[in-house]
Design an enzyme around this catalytic site. Structure first.
Site, mmCIF file in Angstrom:
data_model
loop_
_atom_site.group_PDB
_atom_site.id
_atom_site.type_symbol
_atom_site.label_atom_id
_atom_site.label_comp_id
_atom_site.label_asym_id
_atom_site.label_seq_id
_atom_site.Cartn_x
_atom_site.Cartn_y
_atom_site.Cartn_z
ATOM 1 N N ALA A 65 -7.104 3.592 7.391
ATOM 2 C CA ALA A 65 -7.538 3.145 8.715
ATOM 3 C C ALA A 65 -6.318 3.199 9.632
ATOM 4 C CB ALA A 65 -8.077 1.726 8.618
ATOM 5 N N GLY A 108 -8.294 3.405 3.741
ATOM 6 C CA GLY A 108 -9.595 3.892 4.208
ATOM 7 C C GLY A 108 -9.834 5.351 3.844
ATOM 8 N N GLU A 111 -11.101 5.216 0.441
ATOM 9 C CA GLU A 111 -12.443 4.621 0.525
ATOM 10 C C GLU A 111 -13.456 5.615 1.081
ATOM 11 O OE1 GLU A 111 -10.527 1.413 2.654
ATOM 12 O OE2 GLU A 111 -11.452 -0.038 1.302
ATOM 13 N N GLU A 131 -3.291 -1.476 1.110
ATOM 14 C CA GLU A 131 -3.489 -2.519 2.129
ATOM 15 C C GLU A 131 -2.660 -3.766 1.846
ATOM 16 O OE1 GLU A 131 -5.892 -0.750 0.689
ATOM 17 O OE2 GLU A 131 -7.300 -0.020 2.203
HETATM 18 N N1 CAA Z 1 -2.441 4.535 10.702
HETATM 19 C C1 CAA Z 1 -1.819 4.963 11.823
HETATM 20 N N2 CAA Z 1 -0.863 5.919 11.800
HETATM 21 C C2 CAA Z 1 -0.517 6.429 10.609
HETATM 22 C C3 CAA Z 1 -1.100 6.025 9.408
HETATM 23 C C4 CAA Z 1 -2.132 5.023 9.482
HETATM 24 N N3 CAA Z 1 -2.779 4.602 8.390
HETATM 25 N N4 CAA Z 1 -0.539 6.702 8.389
HETATM 26 C C5 CAA Z 1 0.376 7.521 8.944
HETATM 27 N N5 CAA Z 1 0.391 7.357 10.290
HETATM 28 C C6 CAA Z 1 1.252 8.029 11.269
HETATM 29 C C7 CAA Z 1 2.681 7.499 11.202
HETATM 30 O O1 CAA Z 1 2.807 6.307 11.937
HETATM 31 C C8 CAA Z 1 3.436 8.662 11.810
HETATM 32 O O2 CAA Z 1 3.296 8.613 13.215
HETATM 33 P P1 CAA Z 1 4.609 8.701 14.164
HETATM 34 O O3 CAA Z 1 5.127 10.095 13.925
HETATM 35 O O4 CAA Z 1 4.058 8.480 15.531
HETATM 36 O O5 CAA Z 1 5.556 7.664 13.682
HETATM 37 C C9 CAA Z 1 2.668 9.876 11.329
HETATM 38 O O6 CAA Z 1 1.377 9.398 10.937
HETATM 39 C C10 CAA Z 1 3.297 10.533 10.107
HETATM 40 O O7 CAA Z 1 3.464 9.535 9.120
HETATM 41 P P2 CAA Z 1 4.855 9.261 8.365
HETATM 42 O O8 CAA Z 1 5.998 9.627 9.229
HETATM 43 O O9 CAA Z 1 4.811 7.867 7.838
HETATM 44 O O10 CAA Z 1 4.721 10.335 7.182
HETATM 45 P P3 CAA Z 1 5.417 10.280 5.744
HETATM 46 O O11 CAA Z 1 5.178 11.596 5.127
HETATM 47 O O12 CAA Z 1 6.812 9.780 5.855
HETATM 48 O O13 CAA Z 1 4.599 9.141 4.930
HETATM 49 C C11 CAA Z 1 2.581 8.027 4.162
HETATM 50 C C12 CAA Z 1 3.257 9.365 4.593
HETATM 51 C C13 CAA Z 1 3.216 7.552 2.838
HETATM 52 C C14 CAA Z 1 1.118 8.309 3.954
HETATM 53 C C15 CAA Z 1 2.820 6.962 5.249
HETATM 54 O O14 CAA Z 1 2.458 7.508 6.514
HETATM 55 C C16 CAA Z 1 2.028 5.709 5.063
HETATM 56 O O15 CAA Z 1 2.389 4.894 4.231
HETATM 57 N N6 CAA Z 1 0.943 5.525 5.828
HETATM 58 C C17 CAA Z 1 0.128 4.324 5.809
HETATM 59 C C18 CAA Z 1 -0.708 4.249 4.550
HETATM 60 C C19 CAA Z 1 -1.498 2.959 4.553
HETATM 61 O O16 CAA Z 1 -0.943 1.883 4.469
HETATM 62 N N7 CAA Z 1 -2.834 3.064 4.579
HETATM 63 C C20 CAA Z 1 -3.722 1.939 4.605
HETATM 64 C C21 CAA Z 1 -4.102 1.566 6.015
HETATM 65 S S1 CAA Z 1 -5.017 0.054 6.124
HETATM 66 C C22 CAA Z 1 -6.589 0.477 5.643
HETATM 67 O O17 CAA Z 1 -6.878 1.609 5.381
HETATM 68 C C23 CAA Z 1 -7.560 -0.653 5.586
HETATM 69 C C24 CAA Z 1 -8.854 -0.353 4.944
HETATM 70 O O18 CAA Z 1 -9.204 -0.824 3.913
HETATM 71 C C25 CAA Z 1 -9.783 0.550 5.589
#
Ligand code: CAA
Length: 257
Positions: A65, A108, A111, A131
């Site tokens: 998400a 998400g 999911e 999460e």
């Molecule tokens: N939401 C918003 N933006 C996101 C995102 C997310 N879930 N995941 C990645 N992005 C964005 C980053 O902020 C970044 O944007 P900027 O360039 O503007 O900073 C861009 O995508 C590229 O990401 P990274 O620079 O972080 O890329 P990476 O290769 O270094 O890392 C990753 C990849 C490990 C997937 C890392 O991006 C990450 O950990 N993302 C979040 C994963 C996460 O926590 N997901 C769960 C979200 S909560 C949820 O989903 C609730 C639910 O149950 C539905």
């Protein structure tokens, strides 16, 4: 119709939806949800479409998400609006929906892949429910669908530690149906979808509905439900055609009647 966050391509009776927010690793924001609901509604109503493939980019199916969209929400916002509730509509799509996953399928994203009927993944695919690292828990079905898919031990491990599972582990655990080479991902998913779309649509949709029932009710009720659907298919021309074709040693020509 064009979409801001999705790309649509059709190949015969198969529709391919590509999540298209590369700058955010296909993070699922409210626009994605609105557009997915609209598009799947149209594909549901389109008799020319028999199955759908949902995919992302090579780097990410979807990284979860959209954290930037969620960050400032308060309890009353998410509770009163029943935040994420709309995603259940995707799980309710009645035609077959195959997830073609490369790269990150997190939160998400994992999911959403689990809302599909089965997952075809590349060796680079990574699944997880991170999460907990954000101070929350999965909210689009992770604790429920992941547990049903891989059992308590791995679901607890993933949800409590936030670690990622690679494609090999996900396949052994039962989350992933097939692992394919990167360059074969879309072809393999489309080939599976084409095969499914070539069968009787009513039988296909009933098979999907019946398998999904296994997660909702007791074995005896599920068996009765399956049997009633099986009986009902004898009212279709496709059942007559399928069985006649077998006996005549020819390929069936299903008419979705
Ligand atoms: N939401 C918003 N933006 C996101 C995102 C997310 N879930 N995941 C990645 N992005 C964005 C980053 O902020 C970044 O944007 P900027 O360039 O503007 O900073 C861009 O995508 C590229 O990401 P990274 O620079 O972080 O890329 P990476 O290769 O270094 O890392 C990753 C990849 C490990 C997937 C890392 O991006 C990450 O950990 N993302 C979040 C994963 C996460 O926590 N997901 C769960 C979200 S909560 C949820 O989903 C609730 C639910 O149950 C539905």
């Amino acid at each position: 119709m064009t979409y801001e966050t999705l790309l649509l391509e059709t190949r015969g009776r198969v529709a391919i939806i590509t999540l298209n927010r590369p700058q955010a690793l296909n993070a699922l924001n409210s626009t994605v949800l609105i557009e997915m609901r609209q598009l799947l509604g149209e594909l549901q109503a389109d008799a020319g479409i028999g199955a759908v493939v949902l995919t992302g980019s090579e780097k990410a199916f979807a990284a979860g998400a959209d954290i930037k969209e969620m960050q400032s929400l308060e309890f009353v916002d998410v509770f009163l609006g029943d935040f994420f509730c709309g995603w259940e509509e995707i799980a309710g799509f009645r035609k077959p929906l195959i997830a073609a996953v490369s790269g990150f399928a997190l939160g998400g994203g994992c999911e959403l892949a689990m809302m599909c009927d089965f997952i075809i993944a590349t060796k680079t695919a990574k699944f997880g429910q991170p999460e907990i690292t954000l101070g929350v828990i999965p909210g689009m079905g992770g604790t429920q669908r992941l547990t049903r898919a891989v059992g308590k031990a791995k679901a607890m491990d993933l949800c409590l530690t936030g670690r990622m599972m690679d494609a090999q582990e996900a396949e052994s655990a039962g989350l992933v149906a097939r692992i394919v080479d990167q360059e074969r991902l879309l072809e393999e998913a489309v080939a599976a979808a084409e095969k499914i779309a070539g069968f009787s649509q009513a039988a296909v949709m009933m098979a999907k509905e019946s398998v999904n029932r296994a997660f909702e009710q007791t074995l005896s009720e599920g068996l009765r439900f399956e049997r009633r659907l099986f009986h009902s298919l004898f009212a279709t021309e496709d059942q007559k055609e399928g069985m006649a074709a077998f006996i005549d040693k020819r390929k069936p020509a299903f008419k979705n009647r």
